[in-house]
Write an enzyme that holds these catalytic residues in place. Structure first.
Site, short mmCIF file in Angstrom:
data_model
loop_
_atom_site.label_atom_id
_atom_site.label_comp_id
_atom_site.label_asym_id
_atom_site.label_seq_id
_atom_site.Cartn_x
_atom_site.Cartn_y
_atom_site.Cartn_z
N ASP A 192 -6.52 -2.11 -2.23
CA ASP A 192 -5.68 -1.37 -3.16
C ASP A 192 -5.35 -2.23 -4.38
O ASP A 192 -5.40 -1.76 -5.52
CB ASP A 192 -4.38 -0.94 -2.48
N TRP A 219 -12.37 -4.94 -0.28
CA TRP A 219 -11.04 -5.45 0.05
C TRP A 219 -11.03 -6.96 -0.17
O TRP A 219 -10.26 -7.48 -0.98
CB TRP A 219 -10.66 -5.08 1.49
N GLU A 248 -1.66 9.04 -1.72
CA GLU A 248 -2.69 8.31 -0.98
C GLU A 248 -3.96 9.12 -0.84
O GLU A 248 -5.06 8.59 -0.90
CB GLU A 248 -2.16 7.93 0.41
N ASP A 300 0.82 -1.21 0.00
CA ASP A 300 0.00 0.00 0.00
C ASP A 300 0.85 1.26 0.00
O ASP A 300 0.42 2.32 -0.42
CB ASP A 300 -0.91 0.01 1.22
N ARG A 313 6.50 4.23 5.07
CA ARG A 313 6.23 4.29 6.50
C ARG A 313 6.27 2.88 7.12
O ARG A 313 6.64 1.91 6.45
CB ARG A 313 4.88 4.97 6.76
N ASP A 314 5.86 2.79 8.37
CA ASP A 314 5.90 1.51 9.08
C ASP A 314 4.70 0.65 8.72
O ASP A 314 3.87 0.31 9.55
CB ASP A 314 5.98 1.74 10.59
N GLU A 315 4.60 0.30 7.43
CA GLU A 315 3.46 -0.47 6.94
C GLU A 315 3.94 -1.39 5.82
O GLU A 315 4.28 -2.53 6.05
CB GLU A 315 2.35 0.47 6.47
N HIS A 342 1.33 5.81 -3.41
CA HIS A 342 0.23 4.94 -3.01
C HIS A 342 -0.64 4.77 -4.24
O HIS A 342 -1.38 5.66 -4.60
CB HIS A 342 -0.54 5.64 -1.88
#
Length: 900
Positions: A489, A540, A752, A476, A480-482, A773
């Protein structure tokens, strides 16, 4: 076109004379060129016919497969026009063996081609018992806080002449392997990310050229990676286990026919080295003073190293790598070196990318250089990292001194355009820094260009959003921390992705992890599932049905559709268990994620769409796709049963969410878009629903208000119902919210949020504000398939039967696209010149095309300077929706039409 007409047309093609012999090219096995390491026991073969002539069709083929000059399979002459995904039907293929195959074809002029140049494929280890290697872990006591990267080594001697050598390698964590100091393969972050407990991929390498007679050495460096590193925004680690481990098997075949194995076992040694810390989110620390020079070479003194420990980890979850691995691609030099108002030294690489920075530096032992990574600068021009959340995204290099040194990370990557430099000794000059982009090694397949430079930049941003987020899983966001495989998506963007790059294997692998991680049919929010039991959010979870069907359309990939059919069916049934009177009105749903929310100084509206209305639409869509799949695969009982369920779902929608006049309970753009796109409304009420959609768009000043679920279909619906002019208005809108607003703000990837940077230069909420994103890049699908009009018909999926239906508008002077299909490159484009429209079309050999010319009839239409009626390779099919419909075989065509 009906079946009878198709047969007549094919017969017409066959009657035309083809004077030149067709050439066979681009042989692929399982969608890859000469793959090493297949565990597909019935691989599929694809090839292309090349000819400068028109109307070239294959009428028959013959395939032969050879191992060591012995014929393993000969198909004989097969009367078929199939040249894509033709299944091997010979004797059982054997572990580790290398095979060669060739094909020849007959065309519709009765001419046989010569045999193609040979292609090869090498099998992997097909049974768990083929593994003789043992799992090994470091023999020393690990630092449980910093967890430096382990080094593992093994020396061995070779006394015979080598014929072939193959290495099979995987790890708990990540690995980099070397033979005699030379890196094995060009892949990074191996073995990639899968649902490790059920599916752990290994890689197969031909290392023949790296070995030598005499003393040899194997050296492997390990990193924590996804397996045990920090993963997810809950700061969890050790998700799959606390250990870090290696499994390696090297098989050497000698010219005298004998074989020898070198395997990971208790004879290996372990130590730590220069990589003192490495985490995906936080970055890597390399202390060059701790480098163990020569440790990957034979003769190195490892007396102070610790013997490894043997372990009994599972081998039944091992599988060969199916998809393309992550590799290095474009290299960027800094376009600017900035001194910010805060006094920071910042490198601007001009492109938001994903990868790392390679640094050249000269200094004293102990000098420390730190690189911090960011996507944007603040309004004042200072370095900005708040949107990275807990991710440090820093790489630190400690010099050993004594000359120029080169540093780069190994087991981490960052998403960035800007790099803050701290501690760099000496002058900061561009030649000492280069940013290297990393992404899965998918073949670029699509091009798209127009007369509008802002739209061309949008296409650039779409492509770079895909590159930066397709690192083994469709993430996604990469900074960052993802960096997780969010399902919503992926489904929203798939059709755009499949145009830009060859993502067939990429998604086939990911879909298998999706099935592995389903919970009683329910689909988690992310794949691989590291977030727990969250499941079945509408739009999703529907990835389980949407992508398999779209892969079938885009690639003609029937096998993936069949493989995923049980997953598709289980997902639909998991919804049905929770419905009330065929209404999916239970459970958690993200809804139309990140839709437009106007500020407080407006008329009080907000584009909030009822989440259960959305759920009902996607429930219907997934059931429709299941009906489609069942029909294609011959599951007739399922097709009939789910067709009835679909009727019930739509009836329940009408009863619950629509007034008798056709007004929806949510009056948003997304509500009408989904209801129209998924055919939820009675046919006689669709026209007025489309009118309401357009009224809504105009009421927002010709702006969209859709989020992740409505945006992909918005322009498609407008075009379908005769409002292409409104679709163009939205595409070309330059103010927020719009696709071009970020472009005008300097974006080089897709954001995003529609307003990641607000008009006043301030930022959106830092906790959810990625500047790379890809989801909103789904507009690309409309640009390729509607604006240019390059598409595939469902009676000839995978561009076997090409559809070209352009929609000209928006004051564009021209638009064109090309796509590398499994049959060859197809192209379509239009140009408005004065009172003429010129359309250029390329149809690959062994395909046909239905082309829609934007004129009422053939009067004044020329092809390559001749009146259309005199061109024997073109068949007129009549008028439809304001277009003249024609059909052609393969070849290049140039149509000149009277303008409007």
């Amino acid at each position: 076109m009906n079946k009878k007409r198709s047969l007549v047309f094919i017969a017409l093609l066959c009657s035309l004379t083809v004077t030149a012999q067709s050439k066979i090219a681009n042989l692929r096995t399982e969608n890859r060129v000469d793959p090493v390491g297949l565990d597909v026991v019935q691989p599929r073969f694809s090839w292309q016919l090349e000819s400068s002539k028109r109307n070239v069709m294959q009428t028959a083929y013959e395939i032969r497969v050879i191992h060591n000059k012995a014929r393993v399979w000969n198909s004989g002459k097969v009367l078929s026009d199939s040249s894509v995904h033709v299944t091997y039907k010979g004797a059982a293929l054997e572990s580790g063996k290398k095979y060669q195959w060739q094909v020849r074809v007959w065309d519709n002029a009765g001419k046989a081609s010569v045999w193609s140049p040979p292609a090869v494929f090498q099998m992997a280890l097909l049974q768990p018992s083929d593994w003789k290697a043992e799992w090994i872990t470091p023999g020393y006591v690990e630092d449980s806080v910093f967890r430096p990267s382990p080094l593992m080594r093994k020396e061995f001697n070779i006394t015979k002449k080598i014929a072939r050598a193959t290495a099979y390698i995987t790890a708990h964590g990540m690995y980099e392997a070397a033979v005699n100091g030379n890196r094995v393969g060009d892949a990074h972050f191996t073995p990639g990310w899968t649902s490790y407990k059920k599916r752990l991929q290994y890689q197969t390498y031909d290392v023949t050229g790296l070995l030598k007679q005499g003393a040899n050495a194997l050296g492997v460096t390990l990193g924590s990676g996804w397996y045990r590193g920090h993963i997810g925004f809950a700061k969890q680690k050790n998700f799959y286990g606390r250990d870090i481990a290696l499994l390696l098997q090297l098989q050497i075949e000698y010219t005298d026919g004998t074989k020898e194995l070198v395997v990971s076992d208790g004879s290996w040694k372990s130590a730590t080295g220069a990589i003192t810390y490495s985490e995906i989110y936080n970055g890597e620390t390399i202390d060059a003073r701790k480098t163990r020079s020569g440790w990957m070479l034979a003769g190195y003194n490892d007396a102070d190293w610790d013997p490894v420990k043997k372990t009994s980890f599972d081998k039944n979850n091992l599988l060969a790598t199916y998809n393309e691995m992550i590799t290095a691609h474009e290299v960027f030099k800094p376009v600017k070196i900035l001194k910010t108002p805060a006094g920071e030294t910042v490198l601007d690489f001009g492109q938001n990318l994903v990868g790392w920075v390679r640094v050249k530096v000269k200094g004293n032992a102990g000098d420390s250089v730190t690189l911090s990574h960011a996507e944007v600068l603040t309004k004042a021009g200072n370095f900005y990292t708040e949107n990275l959340r807990a991710a440090k995204a820093q790489d630190t290099y400690v010099l050993k001194g004594g000359g120029e040194e080169t540093f780069y990370p190994h087991f981490t990557w960052q998403g960035f355009r800007y790099v803050k430099l701290e501690g760099y000794p000496g002058a900061v000059t561009p030649e000492n820094f280069e940013a290297v982009a990393f992404y899965s090694d998918m073949e670029p397949t699509g091009t798209f260009t127009t007369s509008n430079q802002l739209i061309n930049q949008l296409q650039h941003n779409i492509q770079w959003g895909q590159k930066g987020n397709f690192l083994d899983v469709p993430t996604d966001c990469p900074q960052r921390d993802e960096r997780l495989g969010w399902t919503g998506d992926a489904q929203a963007f798939f059709r755009t992705a499949s145009f830009n790059m060859g993502v067939n294997n990429f998604f086939a692998k990911w879909l298998r992890d999706l099935e592995a991680d389903q919970i009683d049919g329910r689909v988690p929010f992310v794949i691989p599932n590291i977030l727990g039991n969250g499941a079945n959010s509408a739009g999703w979870a529907d990835v389980a049905t949407i992508i398999p069907w779209q892969m079938y359309l885009a690639y003609g990939d029937r096998r993936t559709l069949a493989t995923q059919y049980t997953s598709m069916k289980n997902y639909v049934e998991s919804i049905r268990k929770t419905t009330n009177n065929d209404l999916w009105n239970t459970g958690f749903h993200f809804g139309d994620w990140l839709f437009y929310r106007p500020g407080d100084d407006n008329d009080g509206r907000s584009a909030v769409t009822d989440k259960y209305l959305i759920a009902q639409c996607f429930y219907a869509h997934s059931v429709q796709l299941l009906v489609n799949a069942a029909t294609v695969l011959g599951h007739t009982a399922d097709a009939a049963s789910y067709a009835q369920l679909l009727k019930n779902i739509k009836a329940a929608f009408v009863k619950e969410y629509m007034t008798p006049s056709g007004r929806l309970v949510s009056g948003t753009q997304t509500a009408y878009v989904l209801a129209l796109h998924f055919d939820m409304l009675p046919e006689d009420l669709r026209k007025q629903a489309a009118e309401r959609l357009v009224e809504n768009i105009k009421s927002y000043g010709n702006h969209l208000t859709t989020g992740f679920l409505g945006t992909p279909y918005l322009c498609h619906v407008l075009t379908r119902f005769g409002y292409t002019d409104v679709a163009y208005t939205l595409l070309l809108q330059e103010t927020y919210p719009s696709w071009l607003y970020p472009v005008k703000m300097g974006a080089t990837t897709i954001w995003e949020r529609w307003d990641g940077i607000k008009p006043d230069g301030s930022f959106q909420t830092p906790s959810m504000n990625s500047y790379n994103h890809y989801a909103y890049g789904a507009i690309g699908d409309w640009m390729y398939r509607k604006m240019v009009g390059l598409d595939t018909e469902e009676d000839g999926v995978g561009y076997k039967h090409i559809k070209i239906k352009p929609h000209i508008g928006g004051d564009f002077k021209n638009a064109s696209a090309s796509l590398k299909t499994y049959y060859g490159t197809t192209k379509a484009g239009w140009e408005v010149t004065g009172d003429k429209i010129v359309m250029e079309v390329v149809v690959p050999a062994n395909t046909r095309a239905t082309i829609y010319l934007p004129v009422a009839d053939a009067a004044g239409v020329n092809e390559s300077g001749k009146p259309l009626s005199s061109v024997k390779e073109v068949k007129e099919l009549g008028s439809e929706d304001g277009y003249l419909k024609i059909e052609t075989g393969s070849g290049k065509y140039r149509f000149s039409l009277p303008g409007k």
